[in-house]
Design a protein around this motif. Structure first.
Motif, PDB file in Angstrom:
ATOM      1  N   VAL A 129      32.434  43.195  40.964  1.00 19.05           N
ATOM      2  CA  VAL A 129      33.296  43.593  40.657  1.00 19.05           C
ATOM      3  C   VAL A 129      33.550  44.796  41.554  1.00 19.05           C
ATOM      4  CG1 VAL A 129      34.512  44.778  38.995  1.00 19.05           C
ATOM      5  CG2 VAL A 129      32.804  43.065  38.583  1.00 19.05           C
ATOM      6  N   SER A 133      37.053  46.830  41.447  1.00 16.67           N
ATOM      7  CA  SER A 133      37.980  47.430  41.102  1.00 16.67           C
ATOM      8  C   SER A 133      38.730  47.281  39.699  1.00 16.67           C
ATOM      9  CB  SER A 133      39.860  47.670  42.466  1.00 16.67           C
ATOM     10  OG  SER A 133      39.725  45.719  42.099  1.00 16.67           O
ATOM     11  N   VAL A 134      39.461  48.299  39.327  1.00 22.18           N
ATOM     12  CA  VAL A 134      40.207  47.999  37.630  1.00 22.18           C
ATOM     13  C   VAL A 134      41.464  48.484  38.518  1.00 22.18           C
ATOM     14  CG1 VAL A 134      39.582  50.461  37.363  1.00 22.18           C
ATOM     15  CG2 VAL A 134      39.761  48.375  35.652  1.00 22.18           C
ATOM     16  N   SER A 140      42.693  45.320  34.434  1.00 22.47           N
ATOM     17  CA  SER A 140      42.746  44.489  34.559  1.00 22.47           C
ATOM     18  C   SER A 140      40.962  44.226  36.343  1.00 22.47           C
ATOM     19  CB  SER A 140      44.111  43.793  35.628  1.00 22.47           C
ATOM     20  OG  SER A 140      43.547  42.449  36.370  1.00 22.47           O
ATOM     21  N   PHE A 141      39.839  43.946  36.291  1.00 21.89           N
ATOM     22  CA  PHE A 141      39.194  43.916  37.171  1.00 21.89           C
ATOM     23  C   PHE A 141      38.980  43.369  38.711  1.00 21.89           C
ATOM     24  CE2 PHE A 141      37.589  44.906  32.676  1.00 21.89           C
ATOM     25  CZ  PHE A 141      36.763  46.399  33.475  1.00 21.89           C
ATOM     26  N   TYR A 170      41.208  37.874  39.508  1.00 21.10           N
ATOM     27  CA  TYR A 170      40.660  39.358  38.569  1.00 21.10           C
ATOM     28  C   TYR A 170      40.890  38.533  36.999  1.00 21.10           C
ATOM     29  CZ  TYR A 170      42.446  42.078  42.623  1.00 21.10           C
ATOM     30  OH  TYR A 170      43.255  42.759  43.222  1.00 21.10           O
ATOM     31  N   ALA A 217      33.919  50.577  38.648  1.00 21.29           N
ATOM     32  CA  ALA A 217      34.475  49.576  38.017  1.00 21.29           C
ATOM     33  C   ALA A 217      33.588  48.420  37.320  1.00 21.29           C
ATOM     34  CB  ALA A 217      34.929  48.411  38.999  1.00 21.29           C
ATOM     35  N   GLN A 218      32.487  48.612  38.008  1.00 19.99           N
ATOM     36  CA  GLN A 218      31.449  47.635  37.515  1.00 19.99           C
ATOM     37  C   GLN A 218      30.716  48.233  36.618  1.00 19.99           C
ATOM     38  OE1 GLN A 218      28.919  48.015  40.824  1.00 19.99           O
ATOM     39  NE2 GLN A 218      29.806  47.075  42.024  1.00 19.99           N
ATOM     40  N   PHE A 239      33.598  47.112  33.491  1.00 23.61           N
ATOM     41  CA  PHE A 239      33.174  46.165  33.135  1.00 23.61           C
ATOM     42  C   PHE A 239      32.185  45.652  31.703  1.00 23.61           C
ATOM     43  CE2 PHE A 239      31.665  41.213  34.329  1.00 23.61           C
ATOM     44  CZ  PHE A 239      33.088  41.294  34.193  1.00 23.61           C
TER      45      PHE A 239
END
Length: 284
Positions: A93, A95-96, A115-116, A123, A184-185, A188
């Motif tokens: 992962v 980006s977001v 959206s990841f 994605y 981002a991780q 997520f």
């Protein structure tokens, strides 16, 4: 003829007004009490596209997400329901993105999503929604009174974004955030855990306090405390992109209006709606 003043208004009229006020307060109290008596449930006859809740298994760096939605649409109301399980390495992962979909009839209100992005260019969208029963439609007013359960849809962009842009015909704005891969991780993982919580302990959606945007704010503030202070633009998420920009969560190297214009993806989403590289093309 002028209306009678408060001092000379006939007593029957005053009595009638008091009775109406008392009746209104009583009705409001009864509605509130009745709503509190209703318990959220995951066992109802759900709309087909919301029949399954996503559940994630997290073991170290390995994440398996069950019930990723990947519907294919002929129209907003005609679709083939598809779900699949997806294995993701958490370290993949990278980006977001922040997605804002203003309501056509009331653009100060909007649906917001995350959206990841993965290393391989795929994605996954996280969309916090009401969980509709069969033949049920959204009403902001009903959303105040425990009429909808809350759910997370975790889905393919060719499902979730296509539905908004090409079938509901709503404007869709996709913004790259400044989140690092580590952030981002963490975000997520928190989204997956929240989806798991709702699968185990259902909650009611609330138009103001438990909706798509308030849940995103909660996720961000959990991994980075006080990043998003309370602001009226959380209650009016049609302005949430402007608020995120003001907080430095989006690209601030260009003026916001220019960024907003460049972030509208409808034309690209229409052109590449069925393309396997849909996610890459809408980010051109």
């Amino acid at each position: 003829m002028p209306l009678p003043s408060a001092t000379n208004r006939p007593q029957p009229i005053l009595a009638w007004l008091r009775l109406c006020l008392a009746g209104g307060l009583l009705c409001l109290a009864l509605v509130s009490t009745g709503c509190k008596a209703i318990k959220p449930s995951n066992n109802r006859t759900w709309a087909p596209d919301q029949s399954k809740l996503p559940i994630g298994d997290i073991v170290g760096d390995e994440v398996t997400i069950h019930n990723v939605r990947n519907c294919r649409y002929a129209s907003a109301d005609e679709y083939i329901v598809q779900y699949y399980d997806k294995d993701v390495r958490l370290s993949d992962v990278q980006s977001v993105d922040f997605i804002v979909v203003p309501f056509k009839d009331s653009p100060s209100v909007a649906h917001t999503m995350l959206s990841f992005g993965m290393k391989d260019g795929q994605y996954l969208v996280s969309s916090v929604e009401i969980r509709k029963e069969s033949n049920e439609e959204y009403s902001a007013w009903k959303g105040f009174f425990n009429q909808y359960e809350l759910m997370y849809v975790i889905g393919d962009e060719r499902d979730v974004i296509n539905l908004s842009s090409n079938y509901y015909k709503s404007d869709v704005y996709l913004y790259r955030t400044i989140a690092s891969p580590k952030q981002a991780q963490e975000l997520f993982v928190d989204v997956i855990k929240r989806a798991n919580e709702l699968a185990a302990r259902p909650e009611f959606y609330n138009t103001l306090t438990n909706n798509c945007t308030t849940n995103i704010v909660s996720h961000v503030n959990k991994i980075s405390p006080k990043s998003i202070p309370y602001d009226i633009r959380v209650m009016l998420p049609g302005y949430s992109d402007e608020y995120a920009y003001s907080l430095g969560l989006l690209d601030t190297s260009i003026p916001f209006e220019k960024l907003r214009d460049e972030s509208k993806i409808n034309q690209l989403a229409e052109r590449y709606r069925d393309d396997a590289n849909f996610s890459q093309y809408i980010r051109r």
